[in-house]
Motif scaffolding. Structure first.
Motif, mmCIF file in Angstrom:
data_model
loop_
_atom_site.group_PDB
_atom_site.id
_atom_site.type_symbol
_atom_site.label_atom_id
_atom_site.label_comp_id
_atom_site.label_asym_id
_atom_site.label_seq_id
_atom_site.Cartn_x
_atom_site.Cartn_y
_atom_site.Cartn_z
ATOM 1 N N CYS A 73 0.853 -1.181 0.000
ATOM 2 C CA CYS A 73 0.000 0.000 0.000
ATOM 3 C C CYS A 73 0.894 1.237 0.000
ATOM 4 O O CYS A 73 1.812 1.340 0.820
ATOM 5 C CB CYS A 73 -0.893 -0.023 1.235
ATOM 6 S SG CYS A 73 -2.081 1.330 1.290
ATOM 7 N N THR B 112 -0.562 4.449 4.118
ATOM 8 C CA THR B 112 -1.592 4.217 5.126
ATOM 9 C C THR B 112 -0.949 4.249 6.506
ATOM 10 O O THR B 112 0.196 3.833 6.686
ATOM 11 C CB THR B 112 -2.337 2.888 4.935
ATOM 12 O OG1 THR B 112 -3.411 2.823 5.874
ATOM 13 C CG2 THR B 112 -1.445 1.680 5.115
ATOM 14 N N GLU C 29 -2.972 2.968 8.885
ATOM 15 C CA GLU C 29 -3.783 1.915 9.489
ATOM 16 C C GLU C 29 -3.862 0.704 8.561
ATOM 17 O O GLU C 29 -4.840 0.524 7.829
ATOM 18 C CB GLU C 29 -5.183 2.449 9.769
ATOM 19 C CG GLU C 29 -5.191 3.630 10.721
ATOM 20 C CD GLU C 29 -6.572 4.242 10.866
ATOM 21 O OE1 GLU C 29 -7.526 3.758 10.217
ATOM 22 O OE2 GLU C 29 -6.690 5.210 11.620
ATOM 23 N N ASP D 22 -4.483 -2.348 9.216
ATOM 24 C CA ASP D 22 -5.632 -3.217 9.519
ATOM 25 C C ASP D 22 -6.895 -2.733 8.818
ATOM 26 O O ASP D 22 -7.716 -3.536 8.381
ATOM 27 C CB ASP D 22 -5.875 -3.286 11.032
ATOM 28 C CG ASP D 22 -4.767 -4.025 11.759
ATOM 29 O OD1 ASP D 22 -4.023 -4.782 11.094
ATOM 30 O OD2 ASP D 22 -4.642 -3.852 12.987
ATOM 31 N N THR D 23 -7.048 -1.422 8.690
ATOM 32 C CA THR D 23 -8.206 -0.867 7.993
ATOM 33 C C THR D 23 -8.158 -1.216 6.511
ATOM 34 O O THR D 23 -9.184 -1.568 5.921
ATOM 35 C CB THR D 23 -8.258 0.663 8.179
ATOM 36 O OG1 THR D 23 -8.301 0.950 9.579
ATOM 37 C CG2 THR D 23 -9.469 1.263 7.496
ATOM 38 N N VAL D 24 -6.978 -1.140 5.912
ATOM 39 C CA VAL D 24 -6.828 -1.505 4.499
ATOM 40 C C VAL D 24 -7.163 -2.982 4.311
ATOM 41 O O VAL D 24 -7.901 -3.349 3.392
ATOM 42 C CB VAL D 24 -5.403 -1.191 3.992
ATOM 43 C CG1 VAL D 24 -5.198 -1.725 2.582
ATOM 44 C CG2 VAL D 24 -5.131 0.300 4.055
ATOM 45 N N ARG D 25 -6.636 -3.828 5.197
ATOM 46 C CA ARG D 25 -6.927 -5.269 5.129
ATOM 47 C C ARG D 25 -8.432 -5.521 5.239
ATOM 48 O O ARG D 25 -9.011 -6.257 4.431
ATOM 49 C CB ARG D 25 -6.195 -6.002 6.253
ATOM 50 C CG ARG D 25 -6.450 -7.513 6.233
ATOM 51 C CD ARG D 25 -6.152 -8.177 7.547
ATOM 52 N NE ARG D 25 -7.044 -7.637 8.569
ATOM 53 C CZ ARG D 25 -6.662 -7.335 9.792
ATOM 54 N NH1 ARG D 25 -5.428 -7.494 10.197
ATOM 55 N NH2 ARG D 25 -7.551 -6.861 10.653
ATOM 56 N N ASP D 26 -9.065 -4.893 6.218
ATOM 57 C CA ASP D 26 -10.501 -5.101 6.415
ATOM 58 C C ASP D 26 -11.316 -4.577 5.228
ATOM 59 O O ASP D 26 -12.309 -5.180 4.840
ATOM 60 C CB ASP D 26 -10.963 -4.427 7.709
ATOM 61 C CG ASP D 26 -10.355 -5.076 8.943
ATOM 62 O OD1 ASP D 26 -9.841 -6.210 8.839
ATOM 63 O OD2 ASP D 26 -10.370 -4.435 10.018
ATOM 64 N N GLN D 27 -10.877 -3.477 4.653
ATOM 65 C CA GLN D 27 -11.586 -2.919 3.505
ATOM 66 C C GLN D 27 -11.494 -3.859 2.295
ATOM 67 O O GLN D 27 -12.487 -4.078 1.603
ATOM 68 C CB GLN D 27 -11.016 -1.546 3.151
ATOM 69 C CG GLN D 27 -11.785 -0.849 2.066
ATOM 70 C CD GLN D 27 -11.267 0.559 1.796
ATOM 71 O OE1 GLN D 27 -10.133 0.893 2.129
ATOM 72 N NE2 GLN D 27 -12.107 1.371 1.200
ATOM 73 N N THR E 29 -13.836 -6.834 3.050
ATOM 74 C CA THR E 29 -15.280 -6.572 3.024
ATOM 75 C C THR E 29 -15.763 -6.089 1.659
ATOM 76 O O THR E 29 -16.834 -6.476 1.210
ATOM 77 C CB THR E 29 -15.687 -5.554 4.100
ATOM 78 O OG1 THR E 29 -14.947 -4.358 3.928
ATOM 79 C CG2 THR E 29 -15.462 -6.102 5.486
ATOM 80 N N ARG E 30 -14.977 -5.236 1.005
ATOM 81 C CA ARG E 30 -15.446 -4.676 -0.274
ATOM 82 C C ARG E 30 -15.252 -5.650 -1.431
ATOM 83 O O ARG E 30 -16.057 -5.664 -2.352
ATOM 84 C CB ARG E 30 -14.736 -3.361 -0.576
ATOM 85 C CG ARG E 30 -15.186 -2.256 0.362
ATOM 86 C CD ARG E 30 -14.680 -0.913 -0.042
ATOM 87 N NE ARG E 30 -15.215 -0.383 -1.278
ATOM 88 C CZ ARG E 30 -16.409 0.179 -1.416
ATOM 89 N NH1 ARG E 30 -17.223 0.239 -0.378
ATOM 90 N NH2 ARG E 30 -16.799 0.671 -2.572
#
Length: 163
Positions: A137, A140, A142, A144-149, A152-153
């Motif tokens: 990336c 960033t 965060e 963990d936020t990139v991973r979660d995005q 989920t997306r």
């Protein structure tokens, strides 16, 4: 007989659309040539796809494409802002491992391609057992936020598309 003539209907349709996009002019001749390409290429390559993937929910493909196109648009703006307004020391590149629930090679390939198509992220390596993908990336704070995005997306939708 029909499956012999059109062994991969979605691939055939995709080839026609891509052809028309490449020639950038919609004429009857281009449509006919694109249709011939869309029929011949899948027939010639059918032997190499013995266990072709099935798409469980075709309308989810449309939703997925729209989400990816939107994310590409937003990411272009975000990357431009990083490049134009952040000094190099303020850019925090991260390597982010993304654990995968996907099992289909085709679904993992679509996910990796999606990540790479989205500006600011690149999928770089797949674990030998297919359990995780490594993503770089551009910026960033965060990871963990990139991973979660991504999960989920993209991955959640791909799980619905490729059973």
């Amino acid at each position: 007989m029909l499956t012999r003539l059109i062994p991969h209907p979605l691939l055939s349709l995709t080839l026609v659309v891509v052809w028309l996009g490449l020639v950038n002019t919609f004429t009857l001749g281009n449509l006919i040539l694109g249709s011939i390409i869309g029929l011949v290429v899948p027939m010639l390559t059918a032997a190499y796809w013995p266990n072709r993937p099935s798409i469980a929910r075709p309308l989810k493909v449309v939703e997925y494409v729209l989400v990816v196109l939107w994310d590409i648009l937003v990411a272009n703006i975000e990357v431009a802002m990083v490049i134009l307004f952040k000094r190099e020391p303020a850019i925090h590149s991260q390597w982010i491992p993304i654990p995968l629930e996907l099992k289909s090679a085709e679904a993992i390939t679509v996910l990796a391609g999606t990540i790479t198509l989205t500006p600011g992220t690149v999928s770089t390596m797949l674990a030998a057992d297919g359990s995780a993908i490594l993503v770089h990336c551009l910026h960033t704070d965060e990871p963990d936020t990139v991973r979660d995005q991504i999960k989920t997306r993209y991955e959640r939708r791909l799980l619905e598309i490729f059973p």
